[in-house]
Scaffold this active site. Structure first.
Site, PDB file in Angstrom:
ATOM      1  CE  LYS A 219      -4.282  -1.835   1.623  1.00 14.45           C
ATOM      2  NZ  LYS A 219      -5.327  -1.769   2.958  1.00 14.45           N
ATOM      3  NE  ARG A 253      -7.757  -7.713   0.671  1.00 15.64           N
ATOM      4  CZ  ARG A 253      -7.424  -7.004  -0.184  1.00 15.64           C
ATOM      5  NH1 ARG A 253      -6.343  -6.334  -0.010  1.00 15.64           N
ATOM      6  NH2 ARG A 253      -7.964  -6.917  -1.478  1.00 15.64           N
TER       7      ARG A 253
HETATM    8  C1  7PJ Z   1      -8.186  -4.003   2.044  1.00 13.96           C
HETATM    9  C2  7PJ Z   1      -9.415  -4.653   1.333  1.00 13.96           C
HETATM   10  C3  7PJ Z   1      -7.987  -4.319   3.313  1.00 13.96           C
HETATM   11  C4  7PJ Z   1      -9.906  -5.271   3.570  1.00 13.96           C
HETATM   12  C5  7PJ Z   1      -8.335  -3.754  -0.305  1.00 13.96           C
HETATM   13  C6  7PJ Z   1      -5.443  -3.288  -1.488  1.00 13.96           C
HETATM   14  C7  7PJ Z   1      -6.594  -2.168  -1.622  1.00 13.96           C
HETATM   15  N1  7PJ Z   1     -10.138  -5.308   2.090  1.00 13.96           N
HETATM   16  N2  7PJ Z   1      -9.400  -4.368   0.313  1.00 13.96           N
HETATM   17  N3  7PJ Z   1      -8.789  -4.803   4.073  1.00 13.96           N
HETATM   18  N4  7PJ Z   1      -7.661  -3.294   0.834  1.00 13.96           N
HETATM   19  N5  7PJ Z   1     -10.796  -5.967   4.417  1.00 13.96           N
HETATM   20  O1  7PJ Z   1      -5.629  -4.258  -1.828  1.00 13.96           O
HETATM   21  O2  7PJ Z   1      -4.283  -2.542  -1.416  1.00 13.96           O
HETATM   22  O3  7PJ Z   1      -7.022  -3.386   3.807  1.00 13.96           O
HETATM   23  S1  7PJ Z   1      -8.101  -3.005  -1.732  1.00 13.96           S
END
Ligand code: 7PJ
Length: 272
Positions: A219, A253
């Site tokens: 990120k 994640r």
């Molecule tokens: C996240 C997400 C996160 C959850 C994205 C990326 C942007 N879902 N979806 N938490 N980030 N739960 O993949 O950097 O931090 S999209």
């Protein structure tokens, strides 16, 4: 343990959620897995590398991203889901739309990952009547404008208060606590300083009594701290993942599953 559709995930060690984007515009891997075959084989590779669950998204939520239609979102996601019915690991669908939630759960998805924490009308109902897990994430504003000078008086308190209320609403709608996960939403309407503050206060979220999911992988926060472009953020992401574990994160994640498994191995050796 986390109830997750036909799966039950143990929570005595950290879990890895592997990211598969089926969008043309995601910031780190946009366009790579638009073909359902490529997306499905990437998901399988991540599971071979040790991913405990897979997160599939058909609508980019990166800052500035434009919304896609429900029809387009379904056309991106459903063909991939169909190819993953024998994956052997739960598939989470990253969506805010109740219609997409229902269709995805009917097609075999085991978890809903909603960056809007089930804010859309009928989203609670779409999830409650099934046995799927749900991730309730904090976001301030919406992806198109959320990075335009976000402001908080006390970011950690505000995010915790929001998540507490989101858990209460979900349980009121009939979603059992053993199906709920919370996420502070790193990068969603937050400056780099807000994000670091949230990570430092991650232990505060343990009081909510549900597993904590954290996504920092590649990120802009990592870019802000290291000065690196997106393709050079692996080391920073892994270091930040370790800090999230230290703060009590139970699900990470990530895009880079194999490397993150090593971070977890180091963490497990340290904490025992
Ligand atoms: C996240 C997400 C996160 C959850 C994205 C990326 C942007 N879902 N979806 N938490 N980030 N739960 O993949 O950097 O931090 S999209």
């Amino acid at each position: 343990m986390l109830r997750c559709g036909r799966f039950v995930l143990p929570l005595d060690r950290p879990l890895v959620m592997g990211v598969v984007n089926v969008t043309p515009d995601s910031f780190s891997d946009g366009g790579r897995f638009l073909n359902p075959e490529a997306a499905a084989s990437h998901a399988r590779r991540l599971v071979e590398q040790g991913a405990d669950l897979i997160d599939i998204g058909g609508e980019s939520t990166r800052p500035g991203a434009a919304p896609v239609s429900e029809q387009d979102e379904l056309e991106r996601i459903l063909p991939v889901l169909e190819k993953l019915n024998d994956l052997g690991a739960p598939v989470s669908i990253d969506t805010r739309r109740p219609g997409v939630m229902k269709a995805a759960l009917a097609a075999g998805a085991s978890m809903i990952n909603d960056v809007r924490a089930l804010a859309e009308p009928y989203a609670h109902e779409a999830v409650a009547t099934t046995g799927c897990a749900v991730c309730l994430m904090h976001m301030k504003g919406d992806p198109r404008t959320m990075q335009h000078a976000p402001h908080y008086d006390d970011v950690a308190r505000e995010v915790k208060g929001f998540l507490k209320e989101a858990v209460r609403k979900a349980m009121f709608a009939g979603i059992g606590k053993d199906r709920i996960v919370v996420d502070p939403g790193i990068g969603f309407g937050k400056t780099a300083a807000h994000n670091v503050e949230l990570l430092r206060h991650l232990p505060d979220l343990k009081a909510l009594g549900v597993p904590i999911l954290v996504g920092v992988s590649r990120k802009s926060l990592i870019g802000a701290v290291t000065g690196r472009p997106v393709e050079e953020r692996l080391a920073g992401s892994l270091a930040m993942a370790l800090l999230a574990l230290l703060g009590g994160a139970t699900i990470l994640r990530v895009h880079d599953v194999k490397e993150t498994k090593d971070v977890i191995a180091v963490w497990e050796a340290f904490r025992q």
